[in-house]
Design a protein around this motif. Structure first.
Motif, PDB file in Angstrom:
ATOM      1  N   LEU A 161       0.944  -1.156  -0.042  1.00 56.31           N
ATOM      2  CA  LEU A 161       0.067   0.031  -0.110  1.00 56.31           C
ATOM      3  C   LEU A 161       0.960   1.396  -0.008  1.00 56.31           C
ATOM      4  CD1 LEU A 161      -2.558  -0.986   2.470  1.00 56.31           C
ATOM      5  CD2 LEU A 161      -2.897  -0.747   0.046  1.00 56.31           C
ATOM      6  N   ASP A 162       0.363   2.337  -0.807  1.00 52.45           N
ATOM      7  CA  ASP A 162       1.255   3.579  -1.013  1.00 52.45           C
ATOM      8  C   ASP A 162       1.480   4.185   0.394  1.00 52.45           C
ATOM      9  OD1 ASP A 162       1.032   3.451  -3.620  1.00 52.45           O
ATOM     10  OD2 ASP A 162      -0.611   4.645  -3.801  1.00 52.45           O
ATOM     11  N   VAL A 163       0.766   3.981   1.600  1.00 46.78           N
ATOM     12  CA  VAL A 163       1.195   4.590   2.700  1.00 46.78           C
ATOM     13  C   VAL A 163       2.603   4.492   3.362  1.00 46.78           C
ATOM     14  CG1 VAL A 163      -0.007   2.890   4.138  1.00 46.78           C
ATOM     15  CG2 VAL A 163       0.299   5.382   4.879  1.00 46.78           C
ATOM     16  N   PHE A 164       2.883   3.042   2.967  1.00 51.11           N
ATOM     17  CA  PHE A 164       4.436   2.425   3.673  1.00 51.11           C
ATOM     18  C   PHE A 164       5.341   2.932   2.650  1.00 51.11           C
ATOM     19  CE2 PHE A 164       1.000  -0.573   4.739  1.00 51.11           C
ATOM     20  CZ  PHE A 164       1.023  -0.238   6.257  1.00 51.11           C
ATOM     21  N   THR A 165       5.206   2.985   1.210  1.00 53.11           N
ATOM     22  CA  THR A 165       6.314   3.674   0.511  1.00 53.11           C
ATOM     23  C   THR A 165       6.452   4.952   0.801  1.00 53.11           C
ATOM     24  OG1 THR A 165       5.546   1.981  -1.227  1.00 53.11           O
ATOM     25  CG2 THR A 165       6.696   4.070  -2.036  1.00 53.11           C
ATOM     26  N   HIS A 166       5.191   5.686   1.071  1.00 53.76           N
ATOM     27  CA  HIS A 166       5.532   7.431   1.448  1.00 53.76           C
ATOM     28  C   HIS A 166       6.117   7.287   2.577  1.00 53.76           C
ATOM     29  CE1 HIS A 166       4.550  11.417   1.596  1.00 53.76           C
ATOM     30  NE2 HIS A 166       4.323  11.099   3.036  1.00 53.76           N
ATOM     31  N   TYR A 167       5.919   6.961   3.663  1.00 51.95           N
ATOM     32  CA  TYR A 167       6.418   7.035   4.956  1.00 51.95           C
ATOM     33  C   TYR A 167       7.973   6.509   5.059  1.00 51.95           C
ATOM     34  CZ  TYR A 167       2.513   9.461   7.110  1.00 51.95           C
ATOM     35  OH  TYR A 167       1.864  10.603   7.261  1.00 51.95           O
ATOM     36  N   GLY A 168       8.109   5.288   4.238  1.00 58.87           N
ATOM     37  CA  GLY A 168       9.716   5.171   4.045  1.00 58.87           C
ATOM     38  C   GLY A 168      10.389   6.157   3.225  1.00 58.87           C
ATOM     39  N   ALA A 169       9.597   6.629   2.305  1.00 56.46           N
ATOM     40  CA  ALA A 169      10.452   7.734   1.470  1.00 56.46           C
ATOM     41  C   ALA A 169      10.630   8.979   2.371  1.00 56.46           C
ATOM     42  CB  ALA A 169       9.755   8.043   0.263  1.00 56.46           C
ATOM     43  N   MET A 170       9.805   9.255   2.950  1.00 53.83           N
ATOM     44  CA  MET A 170       9.796  10.599   3.826  1.00 53.83           C
ATOM     45  C   MET A 170      10.613  10.441   4.930  1.00 53.83           C
ATOM     46  SD  MET A 170       7.994  13.320   3.478  1.00 53.83           S
ATOM     47  CE  MET A 170       7.773  14.918   4.512  1.00 53.83           C
ATOM     48  N   ASN A 171      10.961   9.263   5.624  1.00 56.90           N
ATOM     49  CA  ASN A 171      11.863   9.081   6.662  1.00 56.90           C
ATOM     50  C   ASN A 171      13.200   9.043   6.122  1.00 56.90           C
ATOM     51  OD1 ASN A 171      12.742   8.115   9.326  1.00 56.90           O
ATOM     52  ND2 ASN A 171      13.556   6.490   8.135  1.00 56.90           N
ATOM     53  N   TYR A 172      13.138   8.645   4.967  1.00 54.54           N
ATOM     54  CA  TYR A 172      14.731   8.617   4.207  1.00 54.54           C
ATOM     55  C   TYR A 172      14.985  10.210   3.984  1.00 54.54           C
ATOM     56  CZ  TYR A 172      18.365   6.718   1.083  1.00 54.54           C
ATOM     57  OH  TYR A 172      19.631   6.361   0.710  1.00 54.54           O
ATOM     58  N   LEU A 173      14.027  10.953   3.493  1.00 57.18           N
ATOM     59  CA  LEU A 173      14.468  12.058   3.150  1.00 57.18           C
ATOM     60  C   LEU A 173      14.917  13.108   4.162  1.00 57.18           C
ATOM     61  CD1 LEU A 173      13.902  14.331   0.426  1.00 57.18           C
ATOM     62  CD2 LEU A 173      11.424  14.753   1.610  1.00 57.18           C
ATOM     63  N   GLN A 174      14.100  12.652   5.230  1.00 54.03           N
ATOM     64  CA  GLN A 174      14.380  13.441   6.523  1.00 54.03           C
ATOM     65  C   GLN A 174      15.826  12.996   7.162  1.00 54.03           C
ATOM     66  OE1 GLN A 174      10.781  12.838   8.482  1.00 54.03           O
ATOM     67  NE2 GLN A 174       9.872  14.603   7.623  1.00 54.03           N
ATOM     68  N   THR A 175      16.113  11.799   7.086  1.00 57.81           N
ATOM     69  CA  THR A 175      17.274  11.458   7.825  1.00 57.81           C
ATOM     70  C   THR A 175      18.569  11.286   7.186  1.00 57.81           C
ATOM     71  OG1 THR A 175      16.591   9.091   7.628  1.00 57.81           O
ATOM     72  CG2 THR A 175      15.908  10.159   9.447  1.00 57.81           C
ATOM     73  N   LYS A 176      18.331  10.814   5.651  1.00 56.99           N
ATOM     74  CA  LYS A 176      19.691  10.589   4.918  1.00 56.99           C
ATOM     75  C   LYS A 176      19.965  11.766   3.699  1.00 56.99           C
ATOM     76  CE  LYS A 176      20.320   6.046   5.679  1.00 56.99           C
ATOM     77  NZ  LYS A 176      19.142   5.591   6.702  1.00 56.99           N
TER      78      LYS A 176
END
Ligand SMILES: [Zn+2]
Length: 360
Positions: free
Chosen positions: A209-224
């Motif tokens: 589901l998109d929600v997991f892709t989104h929050y994975g990407a968002m977390n990566y954006l903020q931390t990496k």
């Protein structure tokens, strides 16, 4: 003296106009039609019992207006406010502004290949196609000193490992249920991993589901802090195939909300603020015939090659909805995105010319 000041001001404004982006975030929502992007919910589809799951009241309440420009805002409020004001949106065929697949297949793998390689390779003719032999923009960027190890991709669909040729590209591609964080996941990554693992899986193991892709990407954006990030959402296509019009519109509405969240983060973080472009598009269109074929796409579905794109950020002219008569192709996106970063994308295969979206 006055003249010198004027010349100086002209020079300053010229350099501002000529600026390029430092970072780019590329977003796709699979098979979302230009018809809904530009004219909002289609009442004929929404009223069809086959497609409304006995819930046409809710869908009308949420997305209907008699006026098409009011309607489209209800699905994509961020696109039709911030991006319309500060960026540009192309593909409204009612105005003869056309964006097409150049590939003859009108389904996902050929579409994503075309977006990222700039080369509508006719050999790429199946979603089961092996790892992509054509090198893509993301691996090209990952080879540039400025972007080395600062490129990442997140896709809801597991085919992105092959489409982007993760093994050759040497940048991370987190697709479907791939675990975030490698052997040392953070607390946040552990939580996202656990939620995805135990989530409802309407599309099986091949697509999360998109929600997991989104929050994975968002977390990566903020931390990496990647300088190049690709996020591929998939639910718009899945719910359309299932004939679930409300879910299809809700998925697009959520993607618009997430683009808003991404932009809000980008514009409040000094690393990204005023240095980051976003490019939003889709891999293919869908049918419209008899208001029945919207569920499907592929070369046997009339008009399924019709797509759209939007862009906003440094160096991108604020044209809003592009209303000129025009014929553009998906194969032009790769070079267009490279140009936004001040680079010229070259590969072992042909690459189509850029679209003129910069300030002039
Ligand atoms: Zn599809």
């Amino acid at each position: 003296m006055k003249h010198i000041i004027i010349i100086l001001l002209l020079l300053i404004s010229f350099s501002a106009f000529a600026q390029t982006a430092e970072n780019i975030i590329i977003i796709t929502t699979d098979g979302f039609r230009w018809q809904e992007v530009f004219t909002g919910m289609d009442s004929a589809i929404a009223n069809n019992k086959k497609f409304n799951q006995d819930d046409s009241a809710a869908i009308f309440k949420k997305y209907w207006s008699a006026d098409a420009t009011e309607r489209r805002i209800k699905i994509m409020p961020f696109l039709w406010s911030m991006i319309e004001k500060n960026g540009q949106i192309s593909g409204n065929r009612i105005l003869n502004n056309k964006v097409d697949n150049a590939n003859p297949y009108w389904f996902s793998y050929p579409g994503y290949n075309e977006i990222f390689t700039g080369y509508p390779d006719t050999a790429v003719n199946s979603n089961a196609y092996p790892p992509n032999p054509n090198s893509n923009l993301l691996e090209f960027l990952n080879r540039q000193p400025k972007y080395k190890n600062k490129v990442a991709a997140f896709g809801a669909w597991d085919a992105f490992d092959r489409i982007l040729n993760e093994a050759r590209g040497k940048f991370p591609v987190y697709s479907a249920f791939d675990l975030l964080g490698g052997i040392y996941p953070t607390a946040t990554e552990k939580t996202i991993n656990a939620l995805a693992k135990d989530s409802y899986k309407p599309f099986g193991e091949a697509e999360v589901l998109d929600v997991f892709t989104h929050y994975g990407a968002m977390n990566y954006l903020q931390t990496k802090k990647p300088k190049v990030l690709y996020i591929s959402y998939g639910e718009t296509d899945e719910w359309a195939h299932a004939g679930r019009y409300k879910d299809y519109l809700d998925a697009a509405n959520m993607v618009d909300k997430w683009i808003h969240d991404i932009w809000t983060y980008v514009q409040t973080d000094p690393f990204y603020k005023n240095k980051t472009a976003i490019f939003i598009t889709t891999d293919h269109g869908r049918g419209d015939l008899k208001k029945e074929e919207w569920t499907s796409h592929g070369s046997d579905i009339k008009d399924a090659y019709q797509i759209w794109f939007a862009a906003m950020g440094p160096g991108i002219k604020a044209k809003g909805e592009v209303k000129t008569s025009q014929q553009l192709y998906q194969k032009q996106f790769a070079q267009t995105m490279a140009t936004l970063l001040g680079l010229r994308f070259t590969a072992e295969h042909p690459v189509a010319e850029k679209i003129e979206i910069s300030r002039d």
